[in-house]
Design a protein around this motif. Sequence first.
Motif, PDB file in Angstrom:
ATOM      1  N   LYS A 100      51.813  52.064  32.948  1.00 40.87           N
ATOM      2  CA  LYS A 100      51.391  52.241  31.558  1.00 40.87           C
ATOM      3  C   LYS A 100      52.383  53.132  30.838  1.00 40.87           C
ATOM      4  N   ASN A 101      52.254  53.150  29.537  1.00 40.57           N
ATOM      5  CA  ASN A 101      53.173  53.936  28.720  1.00 40.57           C
ATOM      6  C   ASN A 101      52.872  55.417  28.897  1.00 40.57           C
ATOM      7  N   LYS A 138      57.271  50.827  14.435  1.00 36.67           N
ATOM      8  CA  LYS A 138      56.430  49.675  14.772  1.00 36.67           C
ATOM      9  C   LYS A 138      56.794  48.463  13.918  1.00 36.67           C
ATOM     10  N   ARG A 161      59.115  46.145  15.446  1.00 32.90           N
ATOM     11  CA  ARG A 161      58.666  45.489  16.682  1.00 32.90           C
ATOM     12  C   ARG A 161      57.831  44.239  16.416  1.00 32.90           C
ATOM     13  N   ASP A 216      50.614  42.235  17.418  1.00 26.50           N
ATOM     14  CA  ASP A 216      50.712  43.579  17.984  1.00 26.50           C
ATOM     15  C   ASP A 216      52.133  44.089  17.767  1.00 26.50           C
ATOM     16  N   TYR A 217      52.249  45.408  17.710  1.00 26.31           N
ATOM     17  CA  TYR A 217      53.572  45.993  17.461  1.00 26.31           C
ATOM     18  C   TYR A 217      54.029  46.828  18.662  1.00 26.31           C
ATOM     19  N   ASN A 218      53.525  46.462  19.828  1.00 22.36           N
ATOM     20  CA  ASN A 218      53.919  47.208  21.017  1.00 22.36           C
ATOM     21  C   ASN A 218      55.337  46.848  21.451  1.00 22.36           C
ATOM     22  N   GLU A 219      55.893  47.719  22.281  1.00 16.87           N
ATOM     23  CA  GLU A 219      57.195  47.429  22.864  1.00 16.87           C
ATOM     24  C   GLU A 219      57.020  46.352  23.929  1.00 16.87           C
ATOM     25  N   THR A 261      57.162  50.100  29.512  1.00 13.89           N
ATOM     26  CA  THR A 261      58.170  51.052  29.042  1.00 13.89           C
ATOM     27  C   THR A 261      58.516  52.084  30.108  1.00 13.89           C
TER      28      THR A 261
END
Lengths: 183, 233
Positions: free
Chosen positions: A16-17, A91, A94, B204-207, B211
């Motif tokens: 997870k991040n 964001k 992305r 969604d705007y996730n990477e 990560t």
Amino acid sequence: MNLDSTTKKIVINKSKNLYKWAKIFNRLQMRFFVGETKLRREKQIEDFVFLNRYTNVKLITDTDVFDKIKNTNTIVETMSAAGIVIITDQKFSRYPCPEIIKKINNTLEETKSLYLCLNKHYINIDNSYHDLSLDDNFNLAITQWLIKSLPHLNIVDLSLDLVDYGNYFTWAIPDRHYLITKK
Amino acid sequence: MSKILESFDQALIKDDLKTQYIRYRIGRLKHQYWLWNRKNKNTAYVDEYDYTILKNCQPGKTIFFGSAGYYLKDIWPEIEVIEMHPIVKTFYKDVYICTDRRKLSENIPFKCDNFAVVNNRADLWTELENITKYCQQYTSIMNEGCRFFYSFRETQVVGINRLIVDMEQHFLDWANSLEKINLKLIWHSIRFDKKVPNNLGEYDYNENPDTTNGNLKFMFVYKGEGEDWEVNI
């Protein structure tokens, strides 16, 4: 490796991040330096607002930048009330390419001017958009893509033509700067 | 009056331990596991991908390089840990420090059979050609047949025109090209998950996924015996 050799109970964590400094990243980086420092890109935008006498500014950010603008009475809450919308939020970069274009259009339907900062390292995040007619220079290609996709808008590239080796504070304020206005 | 900075090299960086530690810390996310685990005598948290690596290790020496592997060494002491940043030695003694990959064989008194590099920030912010050089330098302390686990994030690789290049193919081609330095690709996971709108039409705007470990994961074998192991995912 004998993974059973430990006496500890092993708990497997889903990857997870673990990054947790996004909201204070600018301040955190600036504290590394001896003496008072400020990002050139941040000053560029603050001075752009001041020197062009923008009075109603909508900020869309994801970290701790633009204290100078925030400390004036120029901030507005909605895009429709804004003379200029400034987006540095990572964001935004992305989204898939077509969605970035759609969101620029939507913004310009509500306001007159958009100062958009894109993080080039995220552009085409999902590898779903390719245009072989664009220039080999990635910085220029981004500008060409925007101009080609938004022919009804004025687009001025205010960025530097740099190769980013990770030392330009891009995760505080992204590197590609565009002033986008209605024709 | 503040000094105006375009880039990191335009001002002096403080040299105190706290600053050095914070700089190390924010670039090495896996260090969080060491912080979680060190106060827990009975339970140890292990990242899912690290565990996948360990499941695929063969008998012999296992090295984690530049990957906060000391958190794993606390659980499985036979793991050898090499870090590039000297600050690590101040909080974890049982680690080799090697600041220059070219001197790996001088600094490390053994060769290994499993070698893992998991999203090592020091390998990134450069062109793929240089990452190839780093991989070649890693082979200097690999035994023949060594299993090599290498992962990173695509967003921190320099010199790719993301609007022209099919990145999935580009990174796969790169991994296959490592045969020229005797690293044969056995397994890969390259994740540029296609973004699709939800039922409200929002994206969604996730990477890209993972990560922490990187969205580009590769497993290689270094020349000789041991090729084509059945990867356990």
